[in-house]
Design an enzyme around this catalytic site. Structure first.
Site, PDB file in Angstrom:
ATOM      1  N   LYS A   1       0.865  -1.195   0.000  1.00  0.00           N
ATOM      2  CA  LYS A   1       0.000   0.000   0.000  1.00  0.00           C
ATOM      3  C   LYS A   1       0.894   1.235   0.000  1.00  0.00           C
ATOM      4  O   LYS A   1       1.897   1.273   0.707  1.00  0.00           O
ATOM      5  CB  LYS A   1      -0.930   0.009   1.215  1.00  0.00           C
ATOM      6  CG  LYS A   1      -1.768   1.298   1.306  1.00  0.00           C
ATOM      7  CD  LYS A   1      -2.928   1.179   2.275  1.00  0.00           C
ATOM      8  CE  LYS A   1      -2.553   1.374   3.712  1.00  0.00           C
ATOM      9  NZ  LYS A   1      -1.959   2.700   4.023  1.00  0.00           N
TER      10      LYS A   1
ATOM     11  N   GLU B   1       0.791   5.478   0.313  1.00  0.00           N
ATOM     12  CA  GLU B   1       0.006   6.666   0.712  1.00  0.00           C
ATOM     13  C   GLU B   1       0.294   7.824  -0.236  1.00  0.00           C
ATOM     14  O   GLU B   1       1.458   8.104  -0.521  1.00  0.00           O
ATOM     15  CB  GLU B   1       0.432   7.138   2.114  1.00  0.00           C
ATOM     16  CG  GLU B   1      -0.243   6.429   3.230  1.00  0.00           C
ATOM     17  CD  GLU B   1       0.067   7.042   4.596  1.00  0.00           C
ATOM     18  OE1 GLU B   1       0.417   8.235   4.683  1.00  0.00           O
ATOM     19  OE2 GLU B   1      -0.049   6.303   5.576  1.00  0.00           O
TER      20      GLU B   1
ATOM     21  N   GLU C   1      -9.335   7.504   3.746  1.00  0.00           N
ATOM     22  CA  GLU C   1      -9.269   7.723   5.194  1.00  0.00           C
ATOM     23  C   GLU C   1      -9.807   9.111   5.534  1.00  0.00           C
ATOM     24  O   GLU C   1      -9.341  10.134   4.998  1.00  0.00           O
ATOM     25  CB  GLU C   1      -7.821   7.580   5.710  1.00  0.00           C
ATOM     26  CG  GLU C   1      -7.727   7.820   7.214  1.00  0.00           C
ATOM     27  CD  GLU C   1      -6.454   7.295   7.865  1.00  0.00           C
ATOM     28  OE1 GLU C   1      -5.618   6.662   7.187  1.00  0.00           O
ATOM     29  OE2 GLU C   1      -6.309   7.534   9.078  1.00  0.00           O
TER      30      GLU C   1
HETATM   31  O1  KIV Z   1      -1.169   2.209   8.768  1.00  0.00           O
HETATM   32  C1  KIV Z   1      -2.369   1.886   8.830  1.00  0.00           C
HETATM   33  O2  KIV Z   1      -2.825   1.168   9.747  1.00  0.00           O
HETATM   34  C2  KIV Z   1      -3.262   2.387   7.781  1.00  0.00           C
HETATM   35  C3  KIV Z   1      -4.728   2.199   7.983  1.00  0.00           C
HETATM   36  C4  KIV Z   1      -5.201   3.072   9.069  1.00  0.00           C
HETATM   37  C5  KIV Z   1      -5.492   2.384   6.736  1.00  0.00           C
HETATM   38  O3  KIV Z   1      -2.815   2.920   6.827  1.00  0.00           O
END
Ligand code: KIV
Length: 272
Positions: free
Chosen positions: A119, A121, A188
């Site tokens: 993932k 950001e 988010e």
């Molecule tokens: O780091 C994390 O736990 C996240 C979630 C809150 C989506 O990115």
């Protein structure tokens, strides 16, 4: 004789099929093998080894100090504890700053942990990095709205998409990340109306956190869900248990029993 076929691990195609069927996707974070095994046995579809690791496990104030080595160690542990959930490892702050570096770091994550996806950001600035990872066969989830790695730039943690400019930017980022090839998108702290609109506008699933119920799936930090915290969780988390109280109770009982169990044992004269 009964033959027990172990459930196979979910894939990105299963997640896409759930979206097509309109079946909600349940995702939680986990950071170690035992918690991951428990979360999986309760039926979770995807587990995120989030860089929230920094806040809820490593004791940092923000996610910024979390390193790639931290993520790899914890993602590998989660992999060892699971067999069915699709695993997603967060790329930590500073690990996706240009396409070549992002690719080298994501390749390390994939090789050294065995997760199925990473993932990333960020919005439009992340498009070249996402394209580079996808071009090399890496499954990627995007993450827009409140992006904790940018907390200092954003000036705190708050709802996004409230004004026209912020809403227009989020719509544009969502479309651009989908076109770049992400297979899902975390929203988010996006206003529920906008999160719902973005969810309908995309073919990939949106995964909401603090963004209302009309996303294709939901994600939470597991500690916030089960009340395993020493400070209050975010307002949207709605804890379903108070594990911190259970731990304090059990440990307090043990301390009291240990201290009450017997009379003091006198020291020998030589030790005095
Ligand atoms: O780091 C994390 O736990 C996240 C979630 C809150 C989506 O990115």
């Amino acid at each position: 004789m009964s033959v027990h076929t172990p459930a196979r691990r979910l894939t990105t195609r299963d997640i896409a099929a759930m979206r097509r069927r309109g079946e909600p996707i349940a995702m939680l974070t986990a950071y170690d093998a035992i918690m991951a095994a428990l979360v999986e046995s309760a039926g979770i579809d995807m587990i995120l080894i989030g860089d929230s690791l920094g806040n809820v496990v490593l004791g940092h104030e923000t996610t910024l100090p979390v390193t790639l080595d931290d993520m790899i160690r914890h993602a590998a542990a989660v992999k060892r504890g699971t067999s069915r959930a699709l695993l997603v490892c967060d790329m930590p702050f500073g690990s996706v700053t240009d396409p070549a570096q992002a690719l080298a770091n994501a390749v390390r994550v994939m090789k050294e942990t065995g997760v199925e996806a990473v993932k990333v950001e960020g919005g439009l600035a992340m498009v070249p990095m996402v394209e580079a990872l996808v071009a090399h066969g890496i499954a990627v989830i995007g993450h827009i709205g409140l992006t904790p790695q940018a907390v200092h730039q954003m000036g705190g943690y708050y709802m996004h998409g409230k004004d026209d400019a912020s809403a227009a930017r989020l719509r544009e980022e969502a479309k651009a990340l989908e076109a770049a090839g992400v297979f899902a998108l975390v929203l988010e702290c996006v206003t529920p109306a906008l999160a719902s609109e973005i969810t309908r506008a995309l073919t990939i699933p949106t995964i909401g956190i603090g963004s209302g119920k009309d996303c294709a799936g939901q994600v939470l930090v597991v500690n916030d869900l089960i009340g395993l915290n020493v400070s209050p969780p975010p307002g949207f988390a709605r804890p379903r248990a108070d594990v911190a109280a259970i731990i304090r109770g059990a440990v307090g009982e043990y301390v009291a029993e240990t201290k009450a169990e017997r009379q003091p044992i006198p020291m020998s004269r030589r030790a005095e």
